[in-house]
Structure formats: C-alpha cells, structure tokens
Motif scaffolding. Structure first.
Motif, mmCIF file in Angstrom:
data_model
loop_
_atom_site.group_PDB
_atom_site.id
_atom_site.type_symbol
_atom_site.label_atom_id
_atom_site.label_comp_id
_atom_site.label_asym_id
_atom_site.label_seq_id
_atom_site.Cartn_x
_atom_site.Cartn_y
_atom_site.Cartn_z
ATOM 1 N N GLU A 163 -7.935 -2.322 5.376
ATOM 2 C CA GLU A 163 -8.061 -1.195 4.450
ATOM 3 C C GLU A 163 -6.933 -1.193 3.433
ATOM 4 O OE1 GLU A 163 -8.387 3.702 4.508
ATOM 5 O OE2 GLU A 163 -7.652 2.634 6.272
ATOM 6 N N LYS A 164 -5.718 -1.424 3.896
ATOM 7 C CA LYS A 164 -4.581 -1.444 2.982
ATOM 8 C C LYS A 164 -4.656 -2.642 2.042
ATOM 9 C CE LYS A 164 -1.319 1.090 5.900
ATOM 10 N NZ LYS A 164 0.002 1.050 6.577
ATOM 11 N N CYS A 165 -5.090 -3.780 2.567
ATOM 12 C CA CYS A 165 -5.247 -4.954 1.712
ATOM 13 C C CYS A 165 -6.298 -4.708 0.636
ATOM 14 C CB CYS A 165 -5.609 -6.176 2.551
ATOM 15 S SG CYS A 165 -4.210 -6.889 3.475
ATOM 16 N N ALA A 222 -3.958 -9.866 -1.981
ATOM 17 C CA ALA A 222 -3.464 -9.184 -0.783
ATOM 18 C C ALA A 222 -3.308 -10.159 0.372
ATOM 19 C CB ALA A 222 -4.401 -8.050 -0.393
ATOM 20 N N THR A 262 2.177 0.414 -4.439
ATOM 21 C CA THR A 262 1.050 0.607 -5.349
ATOM 22 C C THR A 262 1.525 0.727 -6.795
ATOM 23 O OG1 THR A 262 1.112 2.997 -4.863
ATOM 24 C CG2 THR A 262 -0.464 1.648 -3.625
ATOM 25 N N SER A 298 0.814 -1.221 0.000
ATOM 26 C CA SER A 298 0.000 0.000 0.000
ATOM 27 C C SER A 298 0.846 1.270 0.000
ATOM 28 C CB SER A 298 -0.929 0.009 1.220
ATOM 29 O OG SER A 298 -0.179 0.003 2.429
ATOM 30 N N SER A 299 2.160 1.133 0.011
ATOM 31 C CA SER A 299 3.043 2.306 -0.037
ATOM 32 C C SER A 299 3.088 2.870 -1.453
ATOM 33 C CB SER A 299 4.453 1.907 0.391
ATOM 34 O OG SER A 299 5.027 1.017 -0.566
ATOM 35 N N ILE A 317 -1.822 5.417 2.433
ATOM 36 C CA ILE A 317 -1.982 4.504 1.305
ATOM 37 C C ILE A 317 -1.636 5.290 0.047
ATOM 38 C CG2 ILE A 317 -3.606 3.137 -0.059
ATOM 39 C CD1 ILE A 317 -5.159 2.589 2.507
ATOM 40 N N ALA A 324 0.359 -6.329 3.305
ATOM 41 C CA ALA A 324 -0.019 -5.061 3.934
ATOM 42 C C ALA A 324 -0.530 -5.366 5.336
ATOM 43 C CB ALA A 324 -1.080 -4.332 3.111
ATOM 44 N N ALA A 346 -6.970 -1.881 -0.726
ATOM 45 C CA ALA A 346 -6.353 -1.021 -1.731
ATOM 46 C C ALA A 346 -5.493 -1.840 -2.684
ATOM 47 C CB ALA A 346 -5.512 0.054 -1.049
ATOM 48 N N CYS A 347 -4.747 -2.795 -2.141
ATOM 49 C CA CYS A 347 -3.899 -3.660 -2.987
ATOM 50 C C CYS A 347 -4.765 -4.524 -3.900
ATOM 51 C CB CYS A 347 -3.016 -4.544 -2.112
ATOM 52 S SG CYS A 347 -1.791 -3.646 -1.114
ATOM 53 N N ASP A 382 -2.428 9.747 -1.361
ATOM 54 C CA ASP A 382 -2.861 9.651 0.031
ATOM 55 C C ASP A 382 -3.284 11.018 0.544
ATOM 56 O OD1 ASP A 382 -2.878 8.135 2.751
ATOM 57 O OD2 ASP A 382 -1.747 9.980 3.147
#
Length: 326
Positions: free
Chosen positions: A179-181, A191, A158, A153-154, A318, A175, A183-184, A297
């Motif tokens: 939430e970060k997963c 993820a 990304t 998610s960085s 993210i 991640a 996004a991936c 982000d």
C-alpha cells in the motif's frame, strides 16, 4: 481577545498518554513576532521525541509540542511590517503548536498557497522547510539525477518525492508495504518494498544514487554508501535506527562521496528565515500549480493528540497527520 487558551501539554516524559489537555495563558508576541490563532496543527516525529524527553525545546521556545500550524494572525509584535491582523498564514513554529494560539518569528510564516485550505496548509511548513533545505539547498539536487528517499510514504517522503520529480530528477523511494509503495508510485517514484527487495541492488543496477535523503540511520548508513554513485551525496535528517554505524571511509575518499545532514529546530532564526524566502520564491509556485501537494493521512481533534501520536508511532500512516484546533 481571550486571555486563556486550550492547549495540550507534556505532563512528564513518556508515551502518548502523557499528553494532556490544559489551560494556558495566550502568549504575547515579542519584537518581530506574530501571534497566530491556530486552525490546524501538524503532527511530526520530533513532537514524539520531545514527548519522550529526547528533543528539548530551544531556549525561549514554548514547552508545548507542535512545530507547524496554519491559521490567522491575531496580533503583531513590535517591528512587524509585512503582515496584517487577519492574514491567513502557515508557519514553522519553535514550539507551541498544540494550542489555540502560538507565537513565531514573522519571517518564519508564509502565505497560504492560492486555492489551499488551512488543513492542507498546516501540513506544509515542517516538511517543506526540511525537504527544500536538505534536498535542494544542502543536497544540491539537479534535473536528471537519481534521487533516493527512505520512508517514502511519510510526510517528509511524500513531499520529497514530489519536489524531486518537479525538479526533473528520477526518484526512488523505499517503503514497507504494498500500500505504501503504491502511494509512492502514484507520486512518481520507483517504489522499493524493503521487506522483499534490496534498495542497494536496485540503485546499483541503475548506476547508483546521486543523492540520498535518509531518516533511518543505523544499518542503512553503510548500505546507503554502497547505493551511492561515485561523487554521490547523502543527507541525514533523522536516525530512527540510531546515529551510530561502522563504515569504510576509504570508500568515501576513493569514490568522492559527500556525507552531510541537518536538523531544523536548533538552527538560528536567520537561517530559518532564509529557508522561508527560498520556499516562497521556488516551492510555493510549484504548490500553486499542483506539482507539489500535501498528502493527508488523518485528522484528530486537539483533545485527541495522544491518539494522533499512537497513529504516527505505528508507522501505519501515509502522509501527514493533523490536529484540528478550531
């Protein structure tokens, strides 16, 4: 053009509070350089390392933090023929991005991709140079291979997910939150929430990773080796957990593994120029068609650079954090 500019400097090694506004002379471009009037600057973990005194600028570079920016060319140094004053560019900087103006080699600048605004373009250089040079040029990722990126998610993560997906790889990403997963997953990766799943087991169950991009290091190093397929490759780009680990090199030999890595800033101007040419030829068309896009982000004013560093160091972000300079 004005003689002085607003900037943010590192007053002494330390935490985000050592980032302070100042006035500095506008730099003058040397031979083969351009002067950029900056609209937005990207915020990256190397900036925080420099702020802490752990990542010194290369000889001749500005002591100001900031390794990427987007804006318009304000002046050309001697010997520059491929750009004109007023051109919109994004650029990889040797330093100095936390300011109204910065200089860089003309060969390290790239045109703004069609249809992209300056804010988005400021998110491209550091991640694009890093991902393409390490995943494609160094790591040799091919269509159909299994690719794992940590820190999915960085900003780097990304970008790496999208590049690998566009090249036809099957992408996995770790991640640390749902939430970060999510996004991936939205970018096309499988993820893995490292807080409740073991990425080694997941990858071994899929036949192992052909390529791993790692920015964690430490305890992940030996686990990455276990997660690799035979003849797999591992590329290191950072060591958030530290650069030291005990590993079984017999596994490296018996399974024909390749361990490599790079860091971008100390590389020669020529090496960075070669990467820029690769990006313009191969990655910029993927950006133009929407297959690869920056993930935003948050945005902070230049004067709030310390708050931007706090945001980055909480690891809650993210995608990319930017400073609005103008």
């Amino acid at each position: 053009m004005q003689d002085m500019m607003r900037a943010v400097e590192i007053t002494e090694p330390g935490g985000p509070e050592v980032l302070q506004q100042c006035q500095r002379p506008v730099p003058v471009p040397g031979y083969g350089e351009i002067l950029i009037e900056i609209a937005y600057a990207g915020v990256n973990r190397p900036d925080a390392l420099q702020r802490a005194g752990a990542y010194l600028p290369p000889p001749g570079a500005s002591d100001l933090p900031g390794l990427e920016a987007a804006g318009h060319i304000a002046a050309l140094g001697p010997g520059v023929a491929d750009w004109a004053v007023g051109d919109a560019v994004c650029a990889l900087l040797p330093g100095g991005g936390y300011a109204e103006y910065a200089v860089c080699p003309a060969a390290h600048a790239l045109p703004i991709p069609a249809g992209m605004d300056l804010k988005s373009a400021a998110c491209l250089p550091e991640t694009a140079f890093t991902v393409w040079s390490n995943v494609v040029m160094r790591g040799g990722l091919q269509a159909g291979e299994r690719f794992l990126v940590h820190g999915g998610s960085s900003g780097i993560g990304t970008t790496a997910i999208q590049v690998a997906k566009a090249l036809g790889a099957r992408v996995f990403a770790t991640a640390g939150s749902d939430e970060k997963c999510a996004a991936c997953t939205g970018l096309g990766a499988v993820a893995i929430n490292y807080r409740n799943a073991d990425f080694v087991e997941v990858l071994r169950g899929e036949g192992g990773a052909d390529l791993i991009l790692d920015m964690v290091g430490g305890s992940y190093i030996s686990r990455n080796i276990k997660a690799l397929a035979d003849d797999g490759r591992m590329v290191f780009i950072a060591f958030l957990e530290g650069p030291k680990a005990e590993i079984n090199f017999a596994q490296v030999m018996m399974r024909r593994l390749t361990l490599t890595g790079s860091t971008l800033r100390p590389q020669s101007d020529g090496a960075k120029a070669a990467i820029a040419l690769e990006l313009k030829k191969n990655l910029w068309p993927l950006i133009a068609t929407g297959k690869v896009q920056p993930v935003h982000d948050s945005e902070f004013a230049l004067a709030d650079a310390a708050a931007a560093h706090i945001r980055m160091e909480t690891s809650a972000h993210i995608g990319k954090i930017v400073l609005k300079v103008r």
